[in-house]
Design a protein around this motif. Sequence first.
Motif, PDB file in Angstrom:
ATOM      1  N   GLU A   1       4.883 -10.420   7.256  1.00  7.05           N
ATOM      2  CA  GLU A   1       4.813 -10.812   5.847  1.00  7.05           C
ATOM      3  C   GLU A   1       6.177 -10.638   5.201  1.00  7.05           C
ATOM      4  OE1 GLU A   1       0.218  -9.458   4.761  1.00  7.05           O
ATOM      5  OE2 GLU A   1       1.919  -8.183   4.182  1.00  7.05           O
ATOM      6  N   LEU A   2       6.420 -11.387   4.137  1.00  7.86           N
ATOM      7  CA  LEU A   2       7.617 -11.231   3.320  1.00  7.86           C
ATOM      8  C   LEU A   2       7.199 -10.916   1.882  1.00  7.86           C
ATOM      9  CD1 LEU A   2       9.809 -14.241   4.546  1.00  7.86           C
ATOM     10  CD2 LEU A   2      10.058 -11.829   5.160  1.00  7.86           C
ATOM     11  N   TRP A   3       7.890  -9.927   1.259  1.00  5.33           N
ATOM     12  CA  TRP A   3       7.555  -9.506  -0.095  1.00  5.33           C
ATOM     13  C   TRP A   3       8.838  -9.316  -0.904  1.00  5.33           C
ATOM     14  CZ3 TRP A   3       2.522  -9.004  -1.768  1.00  5.33           C
ATOM     15  CH2 TRP A   3       1.535  -9.007  -0.786  1.00  5.33           C
ATOM     16  N   ARG A   4       8.712  -9.428  -2.218  1.00  7.14           N
ATOM     17  CA  ARG A   4       9.806  -9.090  -3.118  1.00  7.14           C
ATOM     18  C   ARG A   4       9.220  -8.554  -4.422  1.00  7.14           C
ATOM     19  NH1 ARG A   4      11.794 -14.880  -4.014  1.00  7.14           N
ATOM     20  NH2 ARG A   4      13.790 -14.036  -3.278  1.00  7.14           N
ATOM     21  N   ILE A   5      10.056  -7.855  -5.163  1.00  8.36           N
ATOM     22  CA  ILE A   5       9.695  -7.399  -6.507  1.00  8.36           C
ATOM     23  C   ILE A   5      10.670  -8.045  -7.480  1.00  8.36           C
ATOM     24  CG2 ILE A   5       9.443  -5.419  -8.051  1.00  8.36           C
ATOM     25  CD1 ILE A   5       8.914  -3.686  -5.617  1.00  8.36           C
ATOM     26  N   GLY A   6      10.186  -8.920  -8.345  1.00  9.11           N
ATOM     27  CA  GLY A   6      11.053  -9.618  -9.284  1.00  9.11           C
ATOM     28  C   GLY A   6      12.090 -10.457  -8.551  1.00  9.11           C
ATOM     29  N   ASP A   7      13.361 -10.176  -8.844  1.00 11.07           N
ATOM     30  CA  ASP A   7      14.455 -10.908  -8.210  1.00 11.07           C
ATOM     31  C   ASP A   7      15.084 -10.126  -7.054  1.00 11.07           C
ATOM     32  OD1 ASP A   7      14.200 -13.027 -10.019  1.00 11.07           O
ATOM     33  OD2 ASP A   7      15.484 -12.024 -11.502  1.00 11.07           O
ATOM     34  N   SER A   8      14.368  -9.160  -6.540  1.00 13.91           N
ATOM     35  CA  SER A   8      14.914  -8.346  -5.453  1.00 13.91           C
ATOM     36  C   SER A   8      15.045  -9.170  -4.175  1.00 13.91           C
ATOM     37  CB  SER A   8      14.002  -7.147  -5.192  1.00 13.91           C
ATOM     38  OG  SER A   8      12.790  -7.573  -4.590  1.00 13.91           O
ATOM     39  N   PRO A   9      15.860  -8.697  -3.208  1.00 13.45           N
ATOM     40  CA  PRO A   9      15.916  -9.382  -1.911  1.00 13.45           C
ATOM     41  C   PRO A   9      14.543  -9.385  -1.248  1.00 13.45           C
ATOM     42  CG  PRO A   9      17.733  -7.829  -2.146  1.00 13.45           C
ATOM     43  CD  PRO A   9      16.804  -7.569  -3.289  1.00 13.45           C
ATOM     44  N   ILE A  10      14.304 -10.387  -0.440  1.00 16.04           N
ATOM     45  CA  ILE A  10      13.044 -10.477   0.292  1.00 16.04           C
ATOM     46  C   ILE A  10      12.999  -9.388   1.362  1.00 16.04           C
ATOM     47  CG2 ILE A  10      11.624 -11.940   1.768  1.00 16.04           C
ATOM     48  CD1 ILE A  10      12.976 -14.351   0.437  1.00 16.04           C
ATOM     49  N   ALA A  11      11.859  -8.730   1.504  1.00 12.96           N
ATOM     50  CA  ALA A  11      11.705  -7.646   2.484  1.00 12.96           C
ATOM     51  C   ALA A  11      10.588  -7.991   3.468  1.00 12.96           C
ATOM     52  CB  ALA A  11      11.381  -6.333   1.781  1.00 12.96           C
ATOM     53  N   PRO A  12      10.831  -7.814   4.782  1.00 11.26           N
ATOM     54  CA  PRO A  12       9.795  -8.084   5.780  1.00 11.26           C
ATOM     55  C   PRO A  12       8.867  -6.888   5.961  1.00 11.26           C
ATOM     56  CG  PRO A  12      11.816  -7.471   6.876  1.00 11.26           C
ATOM     57  CD  PRO A  12      12.115  -7.459   5.397  1.00 11.26           C
ATOM     58  N   LYS A  13       7.657  -7.171   6.368  1.00 15.93           N
ATOM     59  CA  LYS A  13       6.674  -6.116   6.634  1.00 15.93           C
ATOM     60  C   LYS A  13       5.833  -6.529   7.839  1.00 15.93           C
ATOM     61  CE  LYS A  13       3.106  -3.299   4.388  1.00 15.93           C
ATOM     62  NZ  LYS A  13       2.005  -3.505   5.342  1.00 15.93           N
ATOM     63  N   PHE A  14       5.756  -5.646   8.848  1.00 15.58           N
ATOM     64  CA  PHE A  14       4.928  -5.891  10.020  1.00 15.58           C
ATOM     65  C   PHE A  14       3.609  -5.141   9.869  1.00 15.58           C
ATOM     66  CE2 PHE A  14       9.226  -6.459  11.884  1.00 15.58           C
ATOM     67  CZ  PHE A  14       9.052  -7.730  12.418  1.00 15.58           C
ATOM     68  N   ASN A  15       2.506  -5.845  10.063  1.00 10.64           N
ATOM     69  CA  ASN A  15       1.178  -5.236  10.025  1.00 10.64           C
ATOM     70  C   ASN A  15       0.549  -5.322  11.408  1.00 10.64           C
ATOM     71  OD1 ASN A  15       1.265  -4.868   7.150  1.00 10.64           O
ATOM     72  ND2 ASN A  15       0.830  -7.052   6.934  1.00 10.64           N
ATOM     73  N   ILE A  16       0.180  -4.171  11.966  1.00  6.90           N
ATOM     74  CA  ILE A  16      -0.427  -4.157  13.293  1.00  6.90           C
ATOM     75  C   ILE A  16      -1.880  -4.610  13.194  1.00  6.90           C
ATOM     76  CG2 ILE A  16      -1.132  -2.709  15.226  1.00  6.90           C
ATOM     77  CD1 ILE A  16       1.326  -1.029  14.796  1.00  6.90           C
ATOM     78  N   ILE A  17      -2.206  -5.640  13.959  1.00  8.23           N
ATOM     79  CA  ILE A  17      -3.565  -6.181  14.007  1.00  8.23           C
ATOM     80  C   ILE A  17      -4.313  -5.671  15.222  1.00  8.23           C
ATOM     81  CG2 ILE A  17      -4.933  -8.311  14.055  1.00  8.23           C
ATOM     82  CD1 ILE A  17      -3.301  -7.800  11.468  1.00  8.23           C
ATOM     83  N   SER A  18      -3.604  -5.518  16.327  1.00 10.19           N
ATOM     84  CA  SER A  18      -4.210  -5.001  17.565  1.00 10.19           C
ATOM     85  C   SER A  18      -3.160  -4.188  18.298  1.00 10.19           C
ATOM     86  CB  SER A  18      -4.696  -6.157  18.447  1.00 10.19           C
ATOM     87  OG  SER A  18      -5.250  -5.671  19.660  1.00 10.19           O
ATOM     88  N   GLN A  19      -3.592  -3.087  18.922  1.00  5.26           N
ATOM     89  CA  GLN A  19      -2.677  -2.234  19.669  1.00  5.26           C
ATOM     90  C   GLN A  19      -3.446  -1.485  20.745  1.00  5.26           C
ATOM     91  OE1 GLN A  19      -1.027   0.952  17.247  1.00  5.26           O
ATOM     92  NE2 GLN A  19      -2.917   1.105  16.048  1.00  5.26           N
ATOM     93  N   PRO A  20      -2.732  -0.939  21.748  1.00  2.00           N
ATOM     94  CA  PRO A  20      -3.420  -0.177  22.790  1.00  2.00           C
ATOM     95  C   PRO A  20      -4.134   1.031  22.202  1.00  2.00           C
ATOM     96  CG  PRO A  20      -1.175  -0.695  23.436  1.00  2.00           C
ATOM     97  CD  PRO A  20      -1.285  -1.055  21.990  1.00  2.00           C
ATOM     98  N   ASN A  21      -5.257   1.347  22.781  1.00  2.00           N
ATOM     99  CA  ASN A  21      -6.016   2.511  22.337  1.00  2.00           C
ATOM    100  C   ASN A  21      -5.564   3.711  23.158  1.00  2.00           C
ATOM    101  OD1 ASN A  21      -7.908   4.467  21.671  1.00  2.00           O
ATOM    102  ND2 ASN A  21      -9.573   2.991  21.487  1.00  2.00           N
ATOM    103  N   ASP A  22      -4.467   4.363  22.722  1.00  2.47           N
ATOM    104  CA  ASP A  22      -3.892   5.467  23.491  1.00  2.47           C
ATOM    105  C   ASP A  22      -4.867   6.618  23.652  1.00  2.47           C
ATOM    106  OD1 ASP A  22      -0.555   5.046  22.138  1.00  2.47           O
ATOM    107  OD2 ASP A  22      -1.489   4.185  23.903  1.00  2.47           O
ATOM    108  N   TRP A  23      -5.657   6.877  22.608  1.00  3.87           N
ATOM    109  CA  TRP A  23      -6.575   8.014  22.686  1.00  3.87           C
ATOM    110  C   TRP A  23      -7.596   7.815  23.793  1.00  3.87           C
ATOM    111  CZ3 TRP A  23     -11.847   8.634  22.236  1.00  3.87           C
ATOM    112  CH2 TRP A  23     -12.294   9.961  22.149  1.00  3.87           C
ATOM    113  N   SER A  24      -8.221   6.642  23.843  1.00  2.63           N
ATOM    114  CA  SER A  24      -9.239   6.408  24.860  1.00  2.63           C
ATOM    115  C   SER A  24      -8.621   6.369  26.242  1.00  2.63           C
ATOM    116  CB  SER A  24      -9.988   5.100  24.582  1.00  2.63           C
ATOM    117  OG  SER A  24      -9.133   3.983  24.725  1.00  2.63           O
TER     118      SER A  24
END
Length: 336
Positions: A136-159
């Motif tokens: 995703e890309l986000w900004r606040i007002g006229d700030s530079p655009i900032a990227p954000k990674f959201n984990i949707i799936s990952q290894p289940n280390d505990w199991s």
Amino acid sequence: MSTQPLGRLQKVDLRTAWTSESSGFTPWLAQEENLKLLGEAIGIELELESQEKEVGPFRADILCKDTANDNWVLIENQLERTDHIHLGQLITYAAGLNAVTIVWIAERFTEEHRAAMDWLNERTDEKINLFGLEIELWRIGDSPIAPKFNIISQPNDWSRTVQQAAAAAVGVSEHKQLQLRFWTAFKKYMEDKGSFVRCQKPLPQHWTNHAIGRSGVHLNSIVSTWNSETNVKGSEIRAQLYIDGPDAKQEFAALEKQKVTIEKSLGFPLAWHNPANKVMCRLSTRKDADFLNEALWLQQFEWLRERLETMHKVFAPIMKTLQIEQSDSNDITGTA
């Protein structure tokens, strides 16, 4: 009562920053600071190997090394929602490599593709790890655009740790079971302490690795019933810098020239080990300690944490100046 005004987050279309995957997003992600951002999201220190690297009949967008264990990390990108073509490529990569982490980044994951990634993580062993992330890309007002990674799936280390422990109970010696419990508890201790030194997944063996920011070099934590100083039977714990690969001897020699400065910065001496009959070299610090006695584990964990953090702070910047170009002839298919 006056309050400071707050900005409002605004989501930005990905195409605002990158017009295409191949000429926009992939080169951006391959930059060191952006791979670091991705690595922080998935908990892996990444070192770039190449872009558009052939893997069998396919070509991976980005190829990296996991600097903790030198395993391959393959990254596939989409500036749109996930599709079956990319899923098929990921399965092909997993089938063709002995040990690999696969990262699939897309604008949006469909429910069926998220479920497929979860299903694959549940049914592959600890050598195959799959991550699905939305960008995703986000900004606040006229700030530079900032990227954000959201984990949707990952290894289940505990199991997986539970599965390894169960396997150890029936197929591995009691000593190996104790090693697995030690590293499992140590990893949790390091996380609870907020240590910047990351631990790999616990395994039933006498060592565990810690990334230091480049492939071919990492930190080790060691538990042993053999005294490395006197070369006789005697329990110890050890923290060490481990150097491997075709340039290990050259790198060891370069470090040895800085020995006085390095040990002064560390605040403790090292054992410099450069065996003539082996490629690898190591620089270690040790302590008499009986890891077989679980009542003493917390003391041992703290000693390891302090030594590892100090060694990471000292060696991480030094090793960046000792990087040597790797041959382009390496074939990754079926290796890791």
